[in-house]
Write a protein that holds these residues in place. Structure first.
Motif, mmCIF file in Angstrom:
data_model
loop_
_atom_site.group_PDB
_atom_site.id
_atom_site.type_symbol
_atom_site.label_atom_id
_atom_site.label_comp_id
_atom_site.label_asym_id
_atom_site.label_seq_id
_atom_site.Cartn_x
_atom_site.Cartn_y
_atom_site.Cartn_z
ATOM 1 N N ALA A 1 0.854 -1.179 0.000
ATOM 2 C CA ALA A 1 0.000 0.000 0.000
ATOM 3 C C ALA A 1 0.890 1.229 0.000
ATOM 4 O O ALA A 1 1.821 1.329 0.806
ATOM 5 C CB ALA A 1 -0.908 0.002 1.229
ATOM 6 N N ASP A 2 0.624 2.134 -0.915
ATOM 7 C CA ASP A 2 1.401 3.361 -1.041
ATOM 8 C C ASP A 2 0.631 4.548 -0.488
ATOM 9 O O ASP A 2 -0.560 4.450 -0.162
ATOM 10 C CB ASP A 2 1.751 3.613 -2.513
ATOM 11 C CG ASP A 2 2.716 2.572 -3.067
ATOM 12 O OD1 ASP A 2 3.817 2.450 -2.517
ATOM 13 O OD2 ASP A 2 2.349 1.884 -4.035
ATOM 14 N N GLU A 3 1.289 5.678 -0.431
ATOM 15 C CA GLU A 3 0.640 6.930 -0.089
ATOM 16 C C GLU A 3 0.350 7.709 -1.371
ATOM 17 O O GLU A 3 0.664 7.257 -2.467
ATOM 18 C CB GLU A 3 1.546 7.743 0.844
ATOM 19 C CG GLU A 3 1.826 7.066 2.182
ATOM 20 C CD GLU A 3 2.777 7.867 3.051
ATOM 21 O OE1 GLU A 3 3.393 8.820 2.535
ATOM 22 O OE2 GLU A 3 2.902 7.535 4.255
ATOM 23 N N GLY A 4 -0.267 8.858 -1.228
ATOM 24 C CA GLY A 4 -0.490 9.717 -2.379
ATOM 25 C C GLY A 4 -1.667 9.301 -3.227
ATOM 26 O O GLY A 4 -2.662 8.763 -2.751
ATOM 27 N N GLU A 5 -1.538 9.500 -4.540
ATOM 28 C CA GLU A 5 -2.653 9.306 -5.468
ATOM 29 C C GLU A 5 -3.183 7.884 -5.465
ATOM 30 O O GLU A 5 -4.381 7.648 -5.629
ATOM 31 C CB GLU A 5 -2.196 9.697 -6.882
ATOM 32 C CG GLU A 5 -3.298 9.605 -7.930
ATOM 33 C CD GLU A 5 -2.829 10.025 -9.303
ATOM 34 O OE1 GLU A 5 -3.573 9.817 -10.273
ATOM 35 O OE2 GLU A 5 -1.699 10.564 -9.404
ATOM 36 N N ASN A 6 -2.307 6.898 -5.288
ATOM 37 C CA ASN A 6 -2.720 5.497 -5.339
ATOM 38 C C ASN A 6 -2.909 4.890 -3.952
ATOM 39 O O ASN A 6 -2.857 3.664 -3.796
ATOM 40 C CB ASN A 6 -1.692 4.687 -6.125
ATOM 41 C CG ASN A 6 -1.580 5.143 -7.569
ATOM 42 O OD1 ASN A 6 -2.591 5.405 -8.217
ATOM 43 N ND2 ASN A 6 -0.362 5.250 -8.074
ATOM 44 N N ALA A 7 -3.122 5.729 -2.949
ATOM 45 C CA ALA A 7 -3.272 5.238 -1.580
ATOM 46 C C ALA A 7 -4.497 4.345 -1.448
ATOM 47 O O ALA A 7 -5.517 4.550 -2.122
ATOM 48 C CB ALA A 7 -3.359 6.406 -0.606
ATOM 49 N N MET A 8 -4.403 3.358 -0.564
ATOM 50 C CA MET A 8 -5.546 2.515 -0.248
ATOM 51 C C MET A 8 -6.359 3.184 0.853
ATOM 52 O O MET A 8 -5.836 3.949 1.671
ATOM 53 C CB MET A 8 -5.079 1.122 0.194
ATOM 54 C CG MET A 8 -4.289 0.384 -0.878
ATOM 55 S SD MET A 8 -3.757 -1.278 -0.392
ATOM 56 C CE MET A 8 -5.304 -2.175 -0.580
ATOM 57 N N ALA A 9 -7.662 2.918 0.877
ATOM 58 C CA ALA A 9 -8.544 3.476 1.899
ATOM 59 C C ALA A 9 -8.374 2.703 3.200
ATOM 60 O O ALA A 9 -8.368 1.467 3.197
ATOM 61 C CB ALA A 9 -9.992 3.414 1.435
ATOM 62 N N VAL A 10 -8.233 3.403 4.298
ATOM 63 C CA VAL A 10 -8.148 2.775 5.613
ATOM 64 C C VAL A 10 -9.562 2.703 6.189
ATOM 65 O O VAL A 10 -10.233 3.726 6.360
ATOM 66 C CB VAL A 10 -7.233 3.574 6.558
ATOM 67 C CG1 VAL A 10 -7.178 2.909 7.930
ATOM 68 C CG2 VAL A 10 -5.831 3.692 5.965
ATOM 69 N N LEU A 11 -10.028 1.490 6.479
ATOM 70 C CA LEU A 11 -11.376 1.317 6.998
ATOM 71 C C LEU A 11 -11.421 1.658 8.485
ATOM 72 O O LEU A 11 -10.438 1.454 9.205
ATOM 73 C CB LEU A 11 -11.847 -0.119 6.773
ATOM 74 C CG LEU A 11 -11.902 -0.579 5.312
ATOM 75 C CD1 LEU A 11 -12.353 -2.030 5.232
ATOM 76 C CD2 LEU A 11 -12.835 0.309 4.491
#
Length: 338
Positions: free
Chosen positions: A106-116
């Protein structure tokens, strides 16, 4: 600490027709090590969707096709195992493009994954279905493009599937008369008895056109289209003047290799408004819509039905259930336990 093995399905050949295991290489390598701003995620649930079939092809599409040799693209939910990022904490559940594999970064920025949210009162798999991207697809397609009004007739094709089942339930919440098209008597009973649809049409029956006419005596105001082909044309011929048609998918043609064609005469003569859409068109409004879907779910007004396949290794065969009509509701692969 032992580095876990990461099994991956990598696209080897672009399918023509039915998806086969031979279209993939099933490779194993060590799980990746997260770098600065990254986290290692163990995939728990993998979402199987008709768009997987589009991504495997090299047709013109809304994202770049999966390249030969790349890990097969797919959405999923996982848990953070190791983190070098302030965004992701160990133990967080995250949702995004995980790929067909056991582990991803999981990356940060534009391609970040959503944290539930922690302690979510909703099953994780439902966050891929009725309360996740599937639900959001139904929500925006119906409410923003279909614009149903109280008392109107809304028709949904592939109505026992992941998106269609949610579309029908939202239409009922909004006070519409809802007709679903599904394959087989059992699925039609499910629409009527469990989801509260007003009528159901069995497209596998020889008299499905007569069933469609009987189910829509006053015509159709909104057609949420998932299937395409002859079913779509028969529905458009029964649409009322100035009807609306959110075009979500044309699944009947995805495996044929032939371009989908449609009779535009009904669109012209009945002045039907047709608009194709991708759920990411509405990304900036996801949080509020997700909250409303979750509220309906917790109130018991929105039911989440799913077909769960156990084991990542089953993914290539399981995805065909979408095209064979073998699933009810959201189709997911359980990759690992929580």
């Amino acid at each position: 600490m032992t580095v876990p093995e990461n099994r991956q399905f990598r696209l080897k050949a672009r399918p023509t027709g039915r998806i086969e295991r031979s279209h993939f290489d099933f490779a194993t390598q060590p799980a990746p090590e997260p770098g600065p701003g990254q986290a290692l995620v163990r995939v728990q649930y993998l979402s199987l969707d008709p768009t997987n079939r589009i991504w495997m092809s090299d047709m013109d599409q809304y994202m770049p096709p999966v390249a030969i040799g790349e890990v097969m693209r797919g959405g999923g939910i996982g848990v953070v195992m190791k983190s070098e990022s302030d965004r992701y904490q160990v133990g967080d559940h995250v949702m995004g493009l995980t790929g067909w594999q056991d582990y991803c970064l999981a990356d940060e920025g534009e391609n970040a994954m959503a944290v539930l949210p922690a302690n979510l009162p909703i099953p994780l798999s439902a966050m891929l279905g009725a309360c996740g991207m599937t639900g959001l697809t139904a929500y925006f397609g119906l409410l923003e493009i279909g614009r149903p009004q109280v008392g109107e007739t809304v028709l949904v094709s592939a109505a026992a599937g992941a998106v269609g089942s949610v579309v029908g339930q939202i239409a009922k919440i909004r006070g519409c008369r809802v007709v679903g098209i599904a394959g087989g008597e059992a699925k039609c009973r499910y629409l009527l008895d469990e989801l509260g649809f007003d009528a159901a049409v069995d497209y596998k029956a020889s008299d499905w056109r007569e069933q469609l006419a009987a189910a829509t005596p006053d015509g159709i105001d909104v057609n949420f289209e998932n299937v395409g082909g002859e079913i779509m044309e028969a529905v458009m011929a029964r649409m009322n003047l100035f009807g609306r048609m959110p075009l979500c998918g044309m699944i009947s043609g995805y495996n044929s290799g032939e371009p989908m064609r449609a009779d535009f005469s009904s669109i012209l003569m009945r002045r039907i408004e047709v608009r194709g859409f991708i759920v990411s068109d509405f990304m900036d409004r996801f949080p509020a819509a997700t909250q409303e879907l979750a509220t309906w779910y917790l109130e018991g007004r929105l039911k989440h039905q799913e077909t769960v396949i156990d084991g990542l290794e089953q993914a290539p065969e399981a995805v065909n259930l979408l095209f064979d009509g073998g699933n009810r509701g959201k189709l997911v692969v359980r990759v690992s336990d929580d």
